[in-house]
Motif scaffolding. Structure first.
Motif, PDB file in Angstrom:
ATOM      1  N   LYS A  27       0.891  -1.163   0.000  1.00  0.00           N
ATOM      2  CA  LYS A  27       0.000   0.000   0.000  1.00  0.00           C
ATOM      3  C   LYS A  27       0.924   1.206   0.000  1.00  0.00           C
ATOM      4  CE  LYS A  27      -3.710   2.320   2.533  1.00  0.00           C
ATOM      5  NZ  LYS A  27      -4.565   2.261   3.750  1.00  0.00           N
TER       6      LYS A  27
ATOM      7  N   TYR B 196      -4.326  -4.301  -6.755  1.00  0.00           N
ATOM      8  CA  TYR B 196      -4.486  -2.946  -6.231  1.00  0.00           C
ATOM      9  C   TYR B 196      -4.967  -2.014  -7.346  1.00  0.00           C
ATOM     10  CZ  TYR B 196      -1.373  -4.454  -2.413  1.00  0.00           C
ATOM     11  OH  TYR B 196      -0.798  -5.108  -1.340  1.00  0.00           O
TER      12      TYR B 196
ATOM     13  N   PHE C 283      -3.442   5.556  -3.561  1.00  0.00           N
ATOM     14  CA  PHE C 283      -4.045   4.250  -3.348  1.00  0.00           C
ATOM     15  C   PHE C 283      -5.557   4.363  -3.312  1.00  0.00           C
ATOM     16  CE2 PHE C 283      -4.629   0.106  -1.469  1.00  0.00           C
ATOM     17  CZ  PHE C 283      -5.630   0.262  -0.521  1.00  0.00           C
TER      18      PHE C 283
ATOM     19  N   HIS D 210      -7.422  -2.444  -2.307  1.00  0.00           N
ATOM     20  CA  HIS D 210      -6.598  -3.652  -2.365  1.00  0.00           C
ATOM     21  C   HIS D 210      -7.501  -4.883  -2.228  1.00  0.00           C
ATOM     22  CE1 HIS D 210      -3.637  -6.341   0.159  1.00  0.00           C
ATOM     23  NE2 HIS D 210      -3.743  -6.791  -1.078  1.00  0.00           N
TER      24      HIS D 210
END
Lengths: 116, 114
Positions: A103, B33, B45, B48
């Motif tokens: 991440k 992702y 981001f 996920h």
């Protein structure tokens, strides 16, 4: 919160010059990963390197080298004897170890132009 | 080994319309992702997947965005209805969970909402 700063928005060099791309990061994690990705004009993000926070050894791969300094929270990237094919946007990124370490928190990128 | 594939490469739609982006990860990669880069800003981001399950969707901007990964293979990201601020490049990436490999990104889908 994590943060990555790439203060250089755009750099122009002449072929064969050395160039260093700066990356400064902020994190409260004690263990983390640092990354560099390259985005050539074709658009894909190409993985260059991943470094974990335990390993402060500098790394060299051909004309590329990386200087990780925990004391200054920096992970700078140097291209030696730059070539036109190095022209791209380069992104520095950070992740914590948890969740597999993918991440990513990215910087805003540095556009590198290498001219003849 | 084929890389991460994204389709379409470009999409231009009008505000209020719906768009669906598709990502095919590298075969065998459980982790998938989605990231997004709005013009000139950092890549952020979105979410996920581990196989078909959403592991972390903390980056999804609002409920106009819906991501799915039925069967744990390819994934789709639907934007409905699209707004002007949704314009940007949407990247998909995958990694091998067992080997904890770094992310392999696709070429991205450039979405323009007019």
């Amino acid at each position: 919160a994590q943060k990555v700063t790439q203060a250089q928005t755009e750099i122009s060099v002449v072929e064969k010059e050395d160039v260093t791309l700066d990356c400064v990061y902020e994190t409260r994690d004690t263990t983390y990963y640092l990354f560099w990705y390259k985005q050539p004009p074709s658009g894909e993000l190409v993985f260059l390197i991943r470094r974990n926070s335990f390993d402060e050894q500098n790394e060299i791969s051909g004309r590329y080298s990386w200087n990780f300094q925990k004391s200054t929270s920096s992970f700078n990237f140097t291209i030696t004897a730059s070539q036109v094919v190095d022209s791209a946007v380069y992104f520095c990124a950070l992740s914590s170890y948890t969740g597999g370490g993918n991440k990513l928190t990215f910087g805003t990128g540095t556009q590198l132009k290498v001219e003849l | 080994e084929a890389g991460v594939t994204q389709f379409p490469s470009h999409s231009v739609i009008e505000k209020g319309q719906t768009v669906t982006l598709r990502c095919d990860p590298i075969s065998g990669h459980d982790n998938l992702y989605w990231y997004r880069r709005v013009m000139g800003k950092e890549i952020k981001f979105l979410l996920h997947f581990v196989k078909e399950s959403k592991q972390d969707e903390s980056g999804m901007p609002n409920n106009r965005f819906l991501a799915e990964r039925t069967g744990g293979t390819y994934s789709t990201l639907k934007v409905q209805p699209a707004e002007l601020e949704d314009s940007g490049v949407y990247f998909c990436a995958s990694s091998n969970r067992i080997s904890n490999s770094p992310l392999h990104f696709g070429n991205g889908t450039r979405l323009t909402v007019t």
